[in-house]
Design an enzyme around this catalytic site. Structure first.
Site, PDB file in Angstrom:
ATOM      1  N   GLU A   1       4.257  -9.049 -27.347  1.00  0.00           N
ATOM      2  CA  GLU A   1       3.209  -8.177 -26.805  1.00  0.00           C
ATOM      3  C   GLU A   1       3.272  -6.770 -27.409  1.00  0.00           C
ATOM      4  O   GLU A   1       3.213  -5.773 -26.700  1.00  0.00           O
ATOM      5  CB  GLU A   1       3.298  -8.127 -25.278  1.00  0.00           C
ATOM      6  CG  GLU A   1       3.105  -9.497 -24.638  1.00  0.00           C
ATOM      7  CD  GLU A   1       3.059  -9.494 -23.113  1.00  0.00           C
ATOM      8  OE1 GLU A   1       3.694  -8.635 -22.506  1.00  0.00           O
ATOM      9  OE2 GLU A   1       2.386 -10.385 -22.557  1.00  0.00           O
TER      10      GLU A   1
ATOM     11  N   ASP B   1       3.937 -17.995 -18.243  1.00  0.00           N
ATOM     12  CA  ASP B   1       4.219 -16.666 -17.704  1.00  0.00           C
ATOM     13  C   ASP B   1       4.159 -16.601 -16.185  1.00  0.00           C
ATOM     14  O   ASP B   1       3.190 -16.081 -15.633  1.00  0.00           O
ATOM     15  CB  ASP B   1       3.205 -15.665 -18.303  1.00  0.00           C
ATOM     16  CG  ASP B   1       3.581 -14.231 -18.012  1.00  0.00           C
ATOM     17  OD1 ASP B   1       4.718 -14.009 -17.572  1.00  0.00           O
ATOM     18  OD2 ASP B   1       2.747 -13.343 -18.237  1.00  0.00           O
TER      19      ASP B   1
ATOM     20  N   GLU C   1       3.443 -10.795  -9.337  1.00  0.00           N
ATOM     21  CA  GLU C   1       2.355 -10.479 -10.268  1.00  0.00           C
ATOM     22  C   GLU C   1       1.218 -11.494 -10.158  1.00  0.00           C
ATOM     23  O   GLU C   1       0.043 -11.145 -10.225  1.00  0.00           O
ATOM     24  CB  GLU C   1       2.897 -10.449 -11.710  1.00  0.00           C
ATOM     25  CG  GLU C   1       1.806 -10.267 -12.755  1.00  0.00           C
ATOM     26  CD  GLU C   1       2.331 -10.239 -14.193  1.00  0.00           C
ATOM     27  OE1 GLU C   1       3.554 -10.317 -14.397  1.00  0.00           O
ATOM     28  OE2 GLU C   1       1.493 -10.138 -15.112  1.00  0.00           O
TER      29      GLU C   1
HETATM   30  O1  GCW Z   1       3.280 -11.409 -17.982  1.00  0.00           O
HETATM   31  C1  GCW Z   1       3.480 -10.368 -18.732  1.00  0.00           C
HETATM   32  C2  GCW Z   1       3.182  -9.209 -17.850  1.00  0.00           C
HETATM   33  C3  GCW Z   1       3.584  -7.951 -18.548  1.00  0.00           C
HETATM   34  C4  GCW Z   1       5.078  -8.052 -18.859  1.00  0.00           C
HETATM   35  C5  GCW Z   1       5.303  -9.274 -19.746  1.00  0.00           C
HETATM   36  C6  GCW Z   1       6.776  -9.514 -20.035  1.00  0.00           C
HETATM   37  C7  GCW Z   1       6.687  -6.305 -18.951  1.00  0.00           C
HETATM   38  O2  GCW Z   1       1.829  -9.216 -17.517  1.00  0.00           O
HETATM   39  O3  GCW Z   1       3.321  -6.875 -17.691  1.00  0.00           O
HETATM   40  O4  GCW Z   1       5.553  -6.903 -19.491  1.00  0.00           O
HETATM   41  O5  GCW Z   1       4.831 -10.400 -19.092  1.00  0.00           O
HETATM   42  O6  GCW Z   1       7.381 -10.283 -19.332  1.00  0.00           O
HETATM   43  O7  GCW Z   1       7.294  -8.917 -20.970  1.00  0.00           O
END
Ligand code: GCW
Length: 670
Positions: A268, A341, A369
């Site tokens: 990311e 995720d 989340e």
């Molecule tokens: O799912 C995603 C989240 C991000 C997070 C990422 C991760 C910290 O939406 O906010 O970043 O995973 O786990 O690195």
């Protein structure tokens, strides 16, 4: 001086807080009328805490705390302990002071959960050496995916001012056996390694140390460039590795028991070794070498995926599996429980079991989340136990939990979200505990042992996660959340120029034929990353468990499920069931008023109202949207839609990290 003042206030707060029920005391609400005799020949900060805890709470026979280095205690390791009744007297033994502290909390827990204390013969050894919380806290006080206020760490006041909550935090963690905390977000600012921040980190480490809680930091792989002004962060460059060695030396000079680094690299948008055509192993090993002389570890995350033709669910495996056996022994690869995720339901990540020569740790998400933030009651033990049904706990080296803690008075926003912090600690200690046992323990300590409360609320907790799955993403659906905030439904979301794997349609694949992501042999074949025994079952439509159906298959709308309903009908019934379940939770809670304090009663009731409204919102949004593909009628016996798709498509939540209005911004219909 300031510190002492604050500590003074803290302990006074323990006493003064005895009647306030604002949730701040978590599961540590025992009263202070104890008068037992507690003996311990030695003194140290940790032993004094153990004694103080027993002195204020233990109401039973005299207790002796003993450091023991005999064969039995050596075998239990440094955190293990024994608790035994010897005539009219209890003896607690451990190799370490921290072990004695854990045992003290264990004894108090037994008392508070009404266990027979007559003939204790307890032997405990934690399943994992590392039981670690991950804070996604930013240095500006915000928390990524945090829903309980600002960060607990008041960086601007540290190191001079120590909030009393730092010690209360360490105490709560010690009471459930958590022994490590990563203070900052994995999307890490290089600033955390600056001299000024390391002084702040040291101040926290000093408060946590007597509670057996070690400090770790998330590091940004490009720190040598940002802080050290080097031209590169290439892990094979000598200047770079020397920079890290010097930095690690500086850290240990101030924090001799520093735990190590957590790294999110090439994920990311974060920098990493792949920027220099190096592997994740080369990056991790460079840091591991720097930490090795001090006993520190590297937790290297396997959460990687990039926009490509390859199914996102396959990517971490494709990148990491070939590196099996290539990591140094103080690297632990940290893998999220599922391949995508932290969805309300995912199959386990196929990396577990596929890296036999690499220490692995599971990363669970305690913060909700994807399960309604701090508005929804969702007890996560059943979700994590589901993971352990497939992944043998003994295969893991450690566990991490992305925490749900903020500076809200009750720490976690929702009073029931405290249960997930508690559960993470208990399962990190013993993954074989059942969801029922943990719910029972937590409810008794946090609210009351009264059966009229305990029995119905335990049931609510145990059913709550499945209810969320039902009203959000049943039958293996996943990631159909609204853009960005991941709170409400937005299966229709399209954003021009956005990465396809950040859009719901990538995951649900709805079309006129059917619904679901084909990951079988006829599709992306992600299923082949699992052992054959599972891949054969999951990869075949007729044998795939229905809970994973749309995860692994694109299923025709008219396909008949085991109960005789078509996929479309089953989908409708699942959403409808989810909504009914949450209504039932609310009705149950409404009868709990006589058993608990008004403050927490009202707080939970308010959030359950939001949850019911949100369940209506989810059901209507998903069913109305999917109906535009299936073109089939709703079964007559499900609740009629409250909203119209058109009006739901207009909903854009003004969400901040701190508070989510939930469906309150929709016209309220109940
Ligand atoms: O799912 C995603 C989240 C991000 C997070 C990422 C991760 C910290 O939406 O906010 O970043 O995973 O786990 O690195």
């Amino acid at each position: 001086m300031i510190r002492n003042l604050f500590l003074g206030l803290l302990f006074c707060g323990w006493t003064l807080g005895a009647s306030a029920e604002d949730g701040s005391r978590l599961w540590l609400r025992q009263d202070t009328t104890a008068s037992a005799t507690i003996d311990c020949l030695l003194h140290s900060q940790t032993l004094n805490i153990a004694q103080r805890e027993l002195n204020r709470s233990w109401k039973g026979v005299p207790v002796t705390l003993q450091l023991c280095a005999d064969k039995e205690h050596l075998a239990l390791g440094k955190d293990g302990y024994t608790i035994r009744t010897d005539k009219n007297h209890i003896v607690i033994g451990s190799l370490s002071e921290t072990g004695l502290l854990y045992a003290a909390y264990h004894l108090i827990r037994l008392q508070e959960t009404d266990i027979d204390l007559g003939h204790l013969d307890i032997k405990e050894k934690p399943a994992y050496e590392y039981r670690i919380l991950n804070h996604w806290d930013n240095l500006d006080g915000t928390i990524e995916r945090g829903y309980a206020g600002h960060s607990l760490w008041k960086w601007e006041e540290l190191p001079d001012v120590l909030s009393p909550r730092y010690e209360a935090y360490a105490r709560a963690n010690a009471s459930i056996g958590i022994n490590g905390t990563v203070l900052n977000n994995v999307n890490a600012s290089p600033e955390i390694l600056s001299d000024a921040y390391l002084l702040k980190v040291k101040a926290l480490a000093d408060v946590f140390r007597p509670y057996g809680l070690k400090v770790y930091l998330s590091v940004n792989f490009a720190s040598p460039m940002v802080l050290g002004k080097l031209a590169t962060a290439d892990p094979l460059n000598t200047e770079v590795s020397e920079w890290w060695k010097k930095k690690v030396y500086e850290i240990y000079s101030q924090i001799p028991d520093f735990g190590g680094f957590l790294v999110k690299a090439n994920s990311e948008g974060q920098p990493g070794p792949c920027d220099y055509h190096r592997t994740h192993a080369e990056g991790a090993n460079m840091l591991a070498e720097a930490l090795k002389p001090y006993g520190g570890i590297v937790m290297w995350r396997a959460f990687v995926y990039s926009p490509s033709d390859n199914d996102r669910a396959k990517q971490a495996y494709l990148e990491f599996q070939p590196l099996d056996g290539k990591f140094l022994d103080n690297v632990i690869v940290q893998v999220k429980n599922g391949p995508i995720d932290f969805q309300p339901r995912e199959p386990y990540s196929p990396l577990f079991g596929a890296m036999k020569h690499t220490p692995l740790m599971a990363e669970f998400q305690v913060t909700q989340e994807y399960l309604g933030h701090s508005n929804h009651l969702a007890y996560l033990a059943p979700m994590w136990k589901e993971f352990f049904r497939y992944v043998d706990p003994d295969m893991l080296r450690a566990v991490a939990g992305v925490t749900n803690i903020g500076d809200d008075v009750n720490w976690c926003g929702h009073d029931f979200a405290q249960a997930n912090w508690y559960t993470f600690g208990r399962l990190a200690w013993n993954p074989r505990l059942s969801s029922e046992e943990i719910a029972d323990e937590w409810l008794k300590q946090t609210f009351t042992s009264n059966k009229d409360f305990l029995v119905p609320m335990r049931e609510v907790m145990l059913e709550s996660r499945e209810a969320v799955v039902n009203y959000m993403m049943p039958l293996g659906l996943h990631h159909i959340f609204a853009w960005g905030h991941h709170y409400g439904p937005e299966p229709w979301c399209e954003i021009e120029g956005a990465r396809p794997d950040w859009l719901p349609s990538y995951y649900h694949r709805a079309d006129s034929e059917g619904l679901g992501f084909d990951r079988s042999g006829t599709g992306s074949n992600a299923v082949s990353q699992y052992p054959d025994s599972l891949a054969n079952i999951w990869g075949t439509l007729d044998t795939c468990p229905e809970e994973f159906l749309l995860w692994f298959h694109h299923v025709p709308w008219t396909y008949k499920l085991k109960d005789g309903y078509t996929l479309w009908e089953e989908l409708c019934y699942k959403y409808d069931t989810g909504l009914k379940e949450v209504r039932r939770f609310r009705d149950t809670w409404n009868q709990m008023r006589p058993y608990i304090d008004t403050e927490r009663y009202e707080a939970v009731a308010k959030r359950l109202d939001i949850q019911v409204n949100d369940a209506v919102w989810w059901k209507d949004a998903c069913l109305l949207y999917f109906q535009s593909f299936s073109k089939m009628k709703f079964p007559k016996d499900i609740e009629k839609a409250t909203f119209r798709l058109k009006e739901l498509k207009k909903v854009h939540l003004p969400i901040t990290n701190f508070e989510c209005p939930g469906a309150d911004i929709l016209p309220r219909k109940e």
